[in-house]
Motif scaffolding. Sequence first.
Motif, PDB file in Angstrom:
ATOM      1  N   UNK A  24       0.806  -1.120   0.070  1.00 43.05           N
ATOM      2  CA  UNK A  24      -0.104   0.074   0.038  1.00 43.05           C
ATOM      3  C   UNK A  24       0.918   1.260   0.035  1.00 43.05           C
ATOM      4  N   UNK A  25       1.943   1.248   0.741  1.00 46.90           N
ATOM      5  CA  UNK A  25       2.809   2.355   0.935  1.00 46.90           C
ATOM      6  C   UNK A  25       3.631   2.571  -0.551  1.00 46.90           C
ATOM      7  N   UNK A  26       3.541   1.785  -1.191  1.00 47.17           N
ATOM      8  CA  UNK A  26       4.629   1.874  -2.197  1.00 47.17           C
ATOM      9  C   UNK A  26       3.808   2.042  -3.603  1.00 47.17           C
ATOM     10  N   UNK A  27       2.683   1.590  -3.542  1.00 43.49           N
ATOM     11  CA  UNK A  27       1.951   1.380  -4.844  1.00 43.49           C
ATOM     12  C   UNK A  27       1.632   3.035  -5.470  1.00 43.49           C
ATOM     13  N   UNK A  28       1.628   3.200  -6.635  1.00 45.94           N
ATOM     14  CA  UNK A  28       1.513   4.388  -7.246  1.00 45.94           C
ATOM     15  C   UNK A  28       0.522   4.161  -8.436  1.00 45.94           C
ATOM     16  N   UNK A  29      -0.347   5.365  -8.699  1.00 49.34           N
ATOM     17  CA  UNK A  29      -1.093   5.256 -10.005  1.00 49.34           C
ATOM     18  C   UNK A  29      -0.873   6.647 -10.646  1.00 49.34           C
ATOM     19  N   UNK A  30       0.073   6.625 -11.725  1.00 46.20           N
ATOM     20  CA  UNK A  30       0.753   7.693 -12.184  1.00 46.20           C
ATOM     21  C   UNK A  30       1.508   8.204 -11.089  1.00 46.20           C
ATOM     22  N   UNK A  31       1.626   9.596 -10.976  1.00 48.89           N
ATOM     23  CA  UNK A  31       2.337  10.287  -9.934  1.00 48.89           C
ATOM     24  C   UNK A  31       1.753  10.227  -8.543  1.00 48.89           C
ATOM     25  N   UNK A  32       0.571   9.533  -8.544  1.00 51.59           N
ATOM     26  CA  UNK A  32      -0.218   9.762  -7.353  1.00 51.59           C
ATOM     27  C   UNK A  32       0.045   8.411  -6.330  1.00 51.59           C
ATOM     28  N   UNK A  33       0.629   8.550  -5.336  1.00 53.80           N
ATOM     29  CA  UNK A  33       0.551   7.348  -4.175  1.00 53.80           C
ATOM     30  C   UNK A  33      -0.812   6.865  -3.714  1.00 53.80           C
ATOM     31  N   UNK A  34      -0.965   5.882  -3.606  1.00 57.07           N
ATOM     32  CA  UNK A  34      -2.182   5.452  -3.061  1.00 57.07           C
ATOM     33  C   UNK A  34      -2.920   6.307  -1.688  1.00 57.07           C
ATOM     34  N   UNK A  35      -1.839   6.708  -1.060  1.00 56.14           N
ATOM     35  CA  UNK A  35      -2.185   7.445   0.182  1.00 56.14           C
ATOM     36  C   UNK A  35      -3.007   8.761  -0.117  1.00 56.14           C
ATOM     37  N   UNK A  36      -2.295   9.497  -1.323  1.00 59.18           N
ATOM     38  CA  UNK A  36      -3.067  10.693  -1.814  1.00 59.18           C
ATOM     39  C   UNK A  36      -4.463  10.263  -2.420  1.00 59.18           C
ATOM     40  N   UNK A  37      -4.637   9.351  -2.969  1.00 62.43           N
ATOM     41  CA  UNK A  37      -6.136   8.951  -3.532  1.00 62.43           C
ATOM     42  C   UNK A  37      -7.046   8.837  -2.244  1.00 62.43           C
ATOM     43  N   UNK A  38      -6.512   8.361  -1.305  1.00 67.20           N
ATOM     44  CA  UNK A  38      -7.229   8.059   0.054  1.00 67.20           C
ATOM     45  C   UNK A  38      -7.613   9.444   0.672  1.00 67.20           C
ATOM     46  N   UNK A  39      -6.575  10.249   0.647  1.00 71.02           N
ATOM     47  CA  UNK A  39      -6.806  11.713   1.073  1.00 71.02           C
ATOM     48  C   UNK A  39      -7.944  12.202   0.133  1.00 71.02           C
ATOM     49  N   UNK A  40      -7.805  12.306  -1.150  1.00 71.65           N
ATOM     50  CA  UNK A  40      -8.914  12.732  -1.819  1.00 71.65           C
ATOM     51  C   UNK A  40     -10.166  12.259  -1.613  1.00 71.65           C
ATOM     52  N   UNK A  41     -10.531  10.834  -1.316  1.00 70.97           N
ATOM     53  CA  UNK A  41     -11.690  10.198  -1.425  1.00 70.97           C
ATOM     54  C   UNK A  41     -12.065  10.723   0.243  1.00 70.97           C
ATOM     55  N   UNK A  42     -11.327  10.865   1.042  1.00 73.06           N
ATOM     56  CA  UNK A  42     -11.945  11.183   2.339  1.00 73.06           C
ATOM     57  C   UNK A  42     -12.347  12.716   2.413  1.00 73.06           C
ATOM     58  N   UNK A  43     -11.587  13.514   1.585  1.00 74.13           N
ATOM     59  CA  UNK A  43     -11.846  14.751   1.558  1.00 74.13           C
ATOM     60  C   UNK A  43     -13.299  15.052   0.872  1.00 74.13           C
ATOM     61  N   UNK A  44     -13.484  14.154  -0.236  1.00 72.89           N
ATOM     62  CA  UNK A  44     -14.842  14.357  -0.843  1.00 72.89           C
ATOM     63  C   UNK A  44     -15.958  13.687   0.253  1.00 72.89           C
ATOM     64  N   UNK A  45     -15.531  12.569   0.935  1.00 67.97           N
ATOM     65  CA  UNK A  45     -16.647  12.064   2.019  1.00 67.97           C
ATOM     66  C   UNK A  45     -16.852  12.977   3.047  1.00 67.97           C
ATOM     67  N   UNK A  46     -15.679  13.678   3.522  1.00 64.35           N
ATOM     68  CA  UNK A  46     -16.195  14.628   4.726  1.00 64.35           C
ATOM     69  C   UNK A  46     -16.641  16.092   4.134  1.00 64.35           C
ATOM     70  N   UNK A  47     -16.385  16.331   2.978  1.00 66.44           N
ATOM     71  CA  UNK A  47     -16.988  17.442   2.426  1.00 66.44           C
ATOM     72  C   UNK A  47     -18.587  17.148   2.069  1.00 66.44           C
TER      73      UNK A  47
END
Lengths: 338, 520
Positions: free
Chosen positions: A176-199
Amino acid sequence: MAGKPPSAVDTRAQVDSDLGIEKREFRLLEWMADRGIFVFTTALVLVAALFIDGFASLANITDVFNRAAPIGIVAVGMTFVVISANYLDLSVVAQVATAAVVLIAVSNASSIPAAMALAFLIALAYGLVNGVAVGVFKANAVIVTLSTTFIGLGILRWLTGGSIYFGPPEGPIRSFGTTKIGPFPLSMIVLVLITIALSLVLTRTNFGFLVKSYGSNREATRLAGVNTAWVVVGAFILSALGAMLGGFVLAAFSNTAVSAMSTGFDFRALAAIIVGGTSVFGGKGSVMRTLLGVVFVSVLTNIMVLSGLGFGYQQMAIGALIVAAVSVDSLARKAAVT
Amino acid sequence: MNDHPDSESTAQESSVPIAAPIIEARNIVKRFGGAVAVDDVGIAVPPGEIHGLVGENGAGKSTLMRVLAGILVPDNGSVMVDGVRLEPGSTRAALEAGISLVHQELSLVPEMTVAENILLGSTPTRAGLINTRELKQIAAAALEEIGVSVDLDEPIVRLSVALRQFVEIARAIARNPRVLILDEPTATLTPAETDYLLDMLQRLAERGLAIIYISHRIPEIFRICDRVTVLRDGRLVDTADVAATTPQQVVDNMVGRELKVDLETRREATAPGEVVLSARGVTAKGVNGIDLDVRAGEIVGLGGLVGAGRTEFVRAMIGADIKSAGRVTITVNGREKRLSSYRSAVHNGVAYIPEERRTDGLALTMSVADNIALSNRHELSRFAVLLRGKIAKFARSLADTVGLRPPEIRREAGDFSGGNQQKIVLAKWLGRKPSAIVLDEPTRGVDVGAKVEIHRLIRDLALDGTAVLVVSSDLPELLELSDVIHVVRDGRIVGTLPGDVADEKSVMTLASGGTGLIGA
């Protein structure tokens, strides 16, 4: 025929008072508190891309995201506490470290689901203790969360003896810590998803609405028949869950965990929230803007690292940034009130 | 004497003091926004005189005194001490000239000691450090001067309200004033404590102090004052020698309007419905056991002076503040429910329009629609998700009902004028179709147009069968709206007047406790 006839002036005054609205002039400060973050973040990224060597490389951008993600996840959760006019949740420092240590240590000893479940229970406990002390007993949030930080870090150090825990070199946490999608690490995708959810929680749900309303005027909210204690408890629970996820992501990134790993998370998260334009006076703010604030703070830090400025300078910059953002916030509020 | 342009107007003053005044205010005008709080008022007090200042709530007494003490800058006029013009709006200049104001709201620091409070702001120091011995000497001297003995090292929190009031006076005395202004000093005192304070003021006056004494209590004025000035709606009505006037005359001057409420505007008496809101023995801080019934379709008014305990009563009754005793019930559709908490009151159909709309009524940084949604969130959400479309529709229709101007529900509540803000507060609750509504000063600080509209809304509520309880210090409003008026004094109902019998005089007389001495 110099000047207008007095009757014309009178008519206009009449129209104004008929409107019933107090006139407000355009104010730079309000504008800065309102929209500044969009402009500043864009400008900062542009300046960095143009003038800082190594900023625009794929490796560097991934690195910025990797570092931004855990703080960002903490910050979007904590945004609810700030909007509820309870200043901040300092205990995220202890919570992030605890979640990280629990994730690595317990999954080493047992399993990842067990580790996550335990971390979840701990997060709930943090949220409840902070929330009840602040929401029910009306204790000051800064002092309460400063104290729970002490308690939490104390317990953690006592249990771990300050040791470092390493995850297995192969396994889900590591990958999980090392996987990337393009320049985006998974952690960043988690951040975006959580941001959308909390928003969505903040802008669309009853609870989010009450957090905002409580932050804007707690007495009016109480007098509307709202159980305000639960609003505060809810805000602190969301903050705790954000800190827990932030801890998971942080642990996965380095595949290690230690009680001292989250130093400075409280103020970095706060910097992101306030720079994003959420008011420390409560009642105003957005989760999306906190995300922008996180980008701003992370890029700023990255620029300093790339320019060879050490940790001391970074600390000074974050501190100065908070002072500046809080001052603009206060001035804008004062301008809006008078 | 052309170098004294004001001398002519001074000579025209109706009641001229015998000795030269220590303090003299001329043509004072003070506006707050559009409202004129004090309109061209003059007052002059010679040494040794106790000068009474009376008027209804909002007549401008406190504002005038705050101008004298340099707290407020007047829009016009000047304050002279010994014929020298005082720098306007400077509390320091006022203090140096010897003007000491004893505030209406206590302004002591609760955690600090008696001695520290007395010397607050003028603490004696030696080499930069507080000179404790001198501090205590001065404090002790000030207390001795007013004849009150209290431990200098006691923190204020441990003192009774009455003792705090005396410490406040000692604080004014410690500054060696030549003019002492007291704003409602007896409001919180018992009769014995009041006696003591009045005697003390007379002693101080005998020693040559000029004293300005503000009180709602007419008997006190007639007991100690030499002259009395009556203010009404910010204007000076009369300054008279107390010996040459009567309590009735003073009350008449305060009220002014000769039964101004014309019966046209008065409500048609409607057949009272069932009792909806019922309070028995409600006791709380400042409330000493009040029984009250409000029937469906009835408007009950609570009259009285500021500080009489009306707000405290209604808040304790509906559970917004803690009550120490009492039973409150609401009966809707024949089902009686006990109100055990504020939330149970709201849940059972009570609406509350608080006195302080900006701090208690509205979330000023939120939109009109959001403010309205706050008290109707259950109806406007499904599965805890807000239905934005429904909220907008709901808010728009309510904004229309209350006549919000402009009817822009997306605007922040803080952008609107006072009258429109009050309409938003009403709109918040109208949507719930309350069974009972409690309104505390529903039109304070509201312009005349909005006032008429708010009165219409209140009447419409009653016509729809809502039980309405109105607290108002605005006498014409109270008389115009109420079917029955209960007058509150010292946390008790001291009189009940049917709406068609009550007039300003009868309410004021009950409210100020004037009955005892009037005509005596």
